[in-house]
Scaffold this motif. Structure first.
Motif, PDB file in Angstrom:
ATOM      1  N   ILE A   1      41.118 -37.884 -93.742  1.00  0.00           N
ATOM      2  CA  ILE A   1      41.213 -36.501 -93.251  1.00  0.00           C
ATOM      3  C   ILE A   1      40.464 -36.343 -91.931  1.00  0.00           C
ATOM      4  O   ILE A   1      40.968 -35.747 -90.969  1.00  0.00           O
ATOM      5  CB  ILE A   1      40.653 -35.514 -94.294  1.00  0.00           C
ATOM      6  CG1 ILE A   1      41.501 -35.532 -95.562  1.00  0.00           C
ATOM      7  CG2 ILE A   1      40.600 -34.098 -93.716  1.00  0.00           C
ATOM      8  CD1 ILE A   1      40.835 -34.856 -96.744  1.00  0.00           C
ATOM      9  N   ARG A   2      39.262 -36.864 -91.872  1.00  0.00           N
ATOM     10  CA  ARG A   2      38.416 -36.661 -90.692  1.00  0.00           C
ATOM     11  C   ARG A   2      38.980 -37.333 -89.441  1.00  0.00           C
ATOM     12  O   ARG A   2      38.840 -36.805 -88.329  1.00  0.00           O
ATOM     13  CB  ARG A   2      37.000 -37.173 -90.970  1.00  0.00           C
ATOM     14  CG  ARG A   2      36.227 -36.322 -91.981  1.00  0.00           C
ATOM     15  CD  ARG A   2      34.772 -36.726 -92.055  1.00  0.00           C
ATOM     16  NE  ARG A   2      34.033 -35.870 -92.981  1.00  0.00           N
ATOM     17  CZ  ARG A   2      33.646 -36.240 -94.203  1.00  0.00           C
ATOM     18  NH1 ARG A   2      33.916 -37.488 -94.627  1.00  0.00           N
ATOM     19  NH2 ARG A   2      32.997 -35.417 -94.980  1.00  0.00           N
ATOM     20  N   LYS A   3      39.620 -38.486 -89.610  1.00  0.00           N
ATOM     21  CA  LYS A   3      40.070 -39.232 -88.427  1.00  0.00           C
ATOM     22  C   LYS A   3      41.479 -38.863 -87.958  1.00  0.00           C
ATOM     23  O   LYS A   3      41.858 -39.187 -86.829  1.00  0.00           O
ATOM     24  CB  LYS A   3      40.005 -40.736 -88.691  1.00  0.00           C
ATOM     25  CG  LYS A   3      41.100 -41.267 -89.610  1.00  0.00           C
ATOM     26  CD  LYS A   3      40.983 -42.779 -89.779  1.00  0.00           C
ATOM     27  CE  LYS A   3      42.136 -43.339 -90.614  1.00  0.00           C
ATOM     28  NZ  LYS A   3      42.037 -44.806 -90.804  1.00  0.00           N
ATOM     29  N   THR A   4      42.253 -38.162 -88.796  1.00  0.00           N
ATOM     30  CA  THR A   4      43.640 -37.867 -88.421  1.00  0.00           C
ATOM     31  C   THR A   4      43.718 -36.821 -87.318  1.00  0.00           C
ATOM     32  O   THR A   4      42.897 -35.902 -87.240  1.00  0.00           O
ATOM     33  CB  THR A   4      44.453 -37.379 -89.632  1.00  0.00           C
ATOM     34  OG1 THR A   4      45.819 -37.238 -89.241  1.00  0.00           O
ATOM     35  CG2 THR A   4      43.951 -36.020 -90.138  1.00  0.00           C
ATOM     36  N   GLU A   5      44.746 -36.966 -86.489  1.00  0.00           N
ATOM     37  CA  GLU A   5      45.062 -35.956 -85.487  1.00  0.00           C
ATOM     38  C   GLU A   5      46.304 -35.159 -85.877  1.00  0.00           C
ATOM     39  O   GLU A   5      46.725 -34.257 -85.159  1.00  0.00           O
ATOM     40  CB  GLU A   5      45.268 -36.620 -84.118  1.00  0.00           C
ATOM     41  CG  GLU A   5      44.016 -37.305 -83.584  1.00  0.00           C
ATOM     42  CD  GLU A   5      44.239 -37.947 -82.218  1.00  0.00           C
ATOM     43  OE1 GLU A   5      45.388 -37.870 -81.718  1.00  0.00           O
ATOM     44  OE2 GLU A   5      43.289 -38.521 -81.672  1.00  0.00           O
ATOM     45  N   LEU A   6      46.884 -35.506 -87.022  1.00  0.00           N
ATOM     46  CA  LEU A   6      48.100 -34.823 -87.476  1.00  0.00           C
ATOM     47  C   LEU A   6      47.813 -33.415 -87.975  1.00  0.00           C
ATOM     48  O   LEU A   6      48.534 -32.474 -87.658  1.00  0.00           O
ATOM     49  CB  LEU A   6      48.767 -35.641 -88.594  1.00  0.00           C
ATOM     50  CG  LEU A   6      49.971 -34.989 -89.284  1.00  0.00           C
ATOM     51  CD1 LEU A   6      51.143 -34.842 -88.308  1.00  0.00           C
ATOM     52  CD2 LEU A   6      50.399 -35.806 -90.506  1.00  0.00           C
ATOM     53  N   LEU A   7      46.769 -33.272 -88.776  1.00  0.00           N
ATOM     54  CA  LEU A   7      46.488 -32.003 -89.441  1.00  0.00           C
ATOM     55  C   LEU A   7      45.641 -31.080 -88.570  1.00  0.00           C
ATOM     56  O   LEU A   7      44.726 -31.538 -87.878  1.00  0.00           O
ATOM     57  CB  LEU A   7      45.769 -32.258 -90.766  1.00  0.00           C
ATOM     58  CG  LEU A   7      46.477 -33.178 -91.759  1.00  0.00           C
ATOM     59  CD1 LEU A   7      45.632 -33.370 -93.003  1.00  0.00           C
ATOM     60  CD2 LEU A   7      47.856 -32.630 -92.115  1.00  0.00           C
ATOM     61  N   ASN A   8      45.927 -29.789 -88.658  1.00  0.00           N
ATOM     62  CA  ASN A   8      45.133 -28.842 -87.892  1.00  0.00           C
ATOM     63  C   ASN A   8      43.758 -28.634 -88.552  1.00  0.00           C
ATOM     64  O   ASN A   8      43.572 -28.965 -89.732  1.00  0.00           O
ATOM     65  CB  ASN A   8      45.883 -27.512 -87.707  1.00  0.00           C
ATOM     66  CG  ASN A   8      46.101 -26.765 -89.014  1.00  0.00           C
ATOM     67  OD1 ASN A   8      45.184 -26.561 -89.804  1.00  0.00           O
ATOM     68  ND2 ASN A   8      47.338 -26.328 -89.239  1.00  0.00           N
ATOM     69  N   PRO A   9      42.775 -28.118 -87.805  1.00  0.00           N
ATOM     70  CA  PRO A   9      41.405 -27.986 -88.329  1.00  0.00           C
ATOM     71  C   PRO A   9      41.306 -27.171 -89.610  1.00  0.00           C
ATOM     72  O   PRO A   9      40.477 -27.478 -90.477  1.00  0.00           O
ATOM     73  CB  PRO A   9      40.661 -27.306 -87.177  1.00  0.00           C
ATOM     74  CG  PRO A   9      41.417 -27.722 -85.950  1.00  0.00           C
ATOM     75  CD  PRO A   9      42.850 -27.759 -86.375  1.00  0.00           C
ATOM     76  N   ALA A  10      42.123 -26.133 -89.757  1.00  0.00           N
ATOM     77  CA  ALA A  10      42.049 -25.291 -90.958  1.00  0.00           C
ATOM     78  C   ALA A  10      42.425 -26.083 -92.206  1.00  0.00           C
ATOM     79  O   ALA A  10      41.774 -25.964 -93.254  1.00  0.00           O
ATOM     80  CB  ALA A  10      42.958 -24.077 -90.811  1.00  0.00           C
ATOM     81  N   ILE A  11      43.461 -26.911 -92.101  1.00  0.00           N
ATOM     82  CA  ILE A  11      43.874 -27.730 -93.242  1.00  0.00           C
ATOM     83  C   ILE A  11      42.800 -28.759 -93.560  1.00  0.00           C
ATOM     84  O   ILE A  11      42.474 -29.007 -94.733  1.00  0.00           O
ATOM     85  CB  ILE A  11      45.218 -28.431 -92.957  1.00  0.00           C
ATOM     86  CG1 ILE A  11      46.339 -27.404 -92.843  1.00  0.00           C
ATOM     87  CG2 ILE A  11      45.542 -29.434 -94.065  1.00  0.00           C
ATOM     88  CD1 ILE A  11      47.684 -28.005 -92.495  1.00  0.00           C
ATOM     89  N   LYS A  12      42.234 -29.363 -92.524  1.00  0.00           N
ATOM     90  CA  LYS A  12      41.163 -30.335 -92.737  1.00  0.00           C
ATOM     91  C   LYS A  12      40.007 -29.705 -93.505  1.00  0.00           C
ATOM     92  O   LYS A  12      39.466 -30.296 -94.444  1.00  0.00           O
ATOM     93  CB  LYS A  12      40.663 -30.890 -91.402  1.00  0.00           C
ATOM     94  CG  LYS A  12      41.601 -31.857 -90.720  1.00  0.00           C
ATOM     95  CD  LYS A  12      40.910 -32.455 -89.489  1.00  0.00           C
ATOM     96  CE  LYS A  12      41.744 -33.531 -88.844  1.00  0.00           C
ATOM     97  NZ  LYS A  12      41.025 -34.184 -87.725  1.00  0.00           N
ATOM     98  N   ASP A  13      39.634 -28.505 -93.097  1.00  0.00           N
ATOM     99  CA  ASP A  13      38.525 -27.817 -93.765  1.00  0.00           C
ATOM    100  C   ASP A  13      38.839 -27.556 -95.234  1.00  0.00           C
ATOM    101  O   ASP A  13      37.985 -27.729 -96.108  1.00  0.00           O
ATOM    102  CB  ASP A  13      38.217 -26.496 -93.056  1.00  0.00           C
ATOM    103  CG  ASP A  13      37.528 -26.689 -91.712  1.00  0.00           C
ATOM    104  OD1 ASP A  13      37.025 -27.815 -91.466  1.00  0.00           O
ATOM    105  OD2 ASP A  13      37.513 -25.739 -90.901  1.00  0.00           O
TER     106      ASP A  13
END
Length: 259
Positions: A228-240
């Motif tokens: 999750i932390r290293k991906t650039e696919l997902l936007n910050p809200a989804i990561k959180d």
């Protein structure tokens, strides 16, 4: 899209499915259909991330959940002494949900989609038979089998709509969520699937089995957090949201070990 909106969309999808699966008698004797909310979340992941999402996507997502719900319902049927009225109706409920799945697919006359989902169901069922085979497997092999069972239906959805980039998140996310759920049920004596019970047979004691599975679950959560932390696919809200879910699972595991 914020966390509250994601939760709302999950609830809306669940409500749509419950309406399609509603049957008064089945509801009375077998309860609400066993819908996995984590499956709803991961099906909607592309929508959360701003991908195109049409009515075709929404109805197909409903069908994926319906067939998984049918399979889960059949898992609730006891291996032995499944002769009570409730158990007999549980079989009928699983069959009914399967029927509603096909009826929903009929709204989307897409032979390729039907074929892809049928292949996914066949692979899920094939992997479930491993629980009944007299073949020794190590913990990692069982984990790989379980991952297919819990994520393959969503994978077929993502593949069909050319959203394959989301599959690694679905595989790992569904694995840790379902593994955590089944481990908790196993420790409480309420497990409804053979997965953890079969693994436990490979260890000398119940406690050793739980400890080994907890270690594996913790490792899987850590791997997912790194992904999750290293991906650039997902936007910050989804990561959180995803990292928050993993924090909750980690805290729950700590409480189980301390208990």
């Amino acid at each position: 899209m914020n966390a509250a909106k994601m939760k709302q969309l999950v609830t809306e999808l669940k409500d749509e499915i419950n309406i399609k699966l509603h049957h008064r008698t089945l509801l009375e004797y077998t309860g609400q259909p066993p819908i996995w909310e984590d499956q709803l979340f991961y099906l909607l992941l592309p929508k959360f991330n701003g991908e195109q999402w049409t009515q075709n996507h929404q109805v197909t997502a409903q069908s994926v959940v319906m067939i998984q719900t049918a399979l889960t319902t059949h898992d609730l049927v006891q291996e032995f002494e499944a002769t009570s009225k409730q158990q007999q109706l549980m079989v009928i409920a699983g069959d009914y949900y399967s029927g509603r799945y096909y009826a929903t697919l009929a709204e989307l006359p897409n032979i390729q989609l039907v074929s892809e989902l049928s292949d996914a169901v066949a692979e899920i069922s094939e992997n479930k038979t491993a629980f009944y085979e007299p073949v020794q497997k190590d913990l990692q092999q069982w984990i790989e089998i379980f991952e297919v069972i819990v994520s393959k239906a969503i994978e077929s959805f993502m593949t069909h709509f050319e959203l394959k980039a989301y599959i690694p998140f679905i595989q790992k996310g569904m694995l840790v969520n379902r593994l955590s759920t089944e481990l908790q049920r196993f420790t409480e004596g309420t497990s409804t699937v053979r997965f953890v019970n079969v693994i436990a047979e490979s260890f000398a004691t119940h406690e050793e089995a739980v400890a080994k599975i907890q270690i594996e679950l913790h490792a899987q959560i850590e791997q997912f957090q790194k992904l999750i932390r290293k991906t650039e696919l997902l936007n910050p809200a989804i990561k959180d949201v995803l990292l928050g879910q993993m924090d909750v699972l980690t805290a729950a595991q700590h409480m189980t070990r301390e208990g």
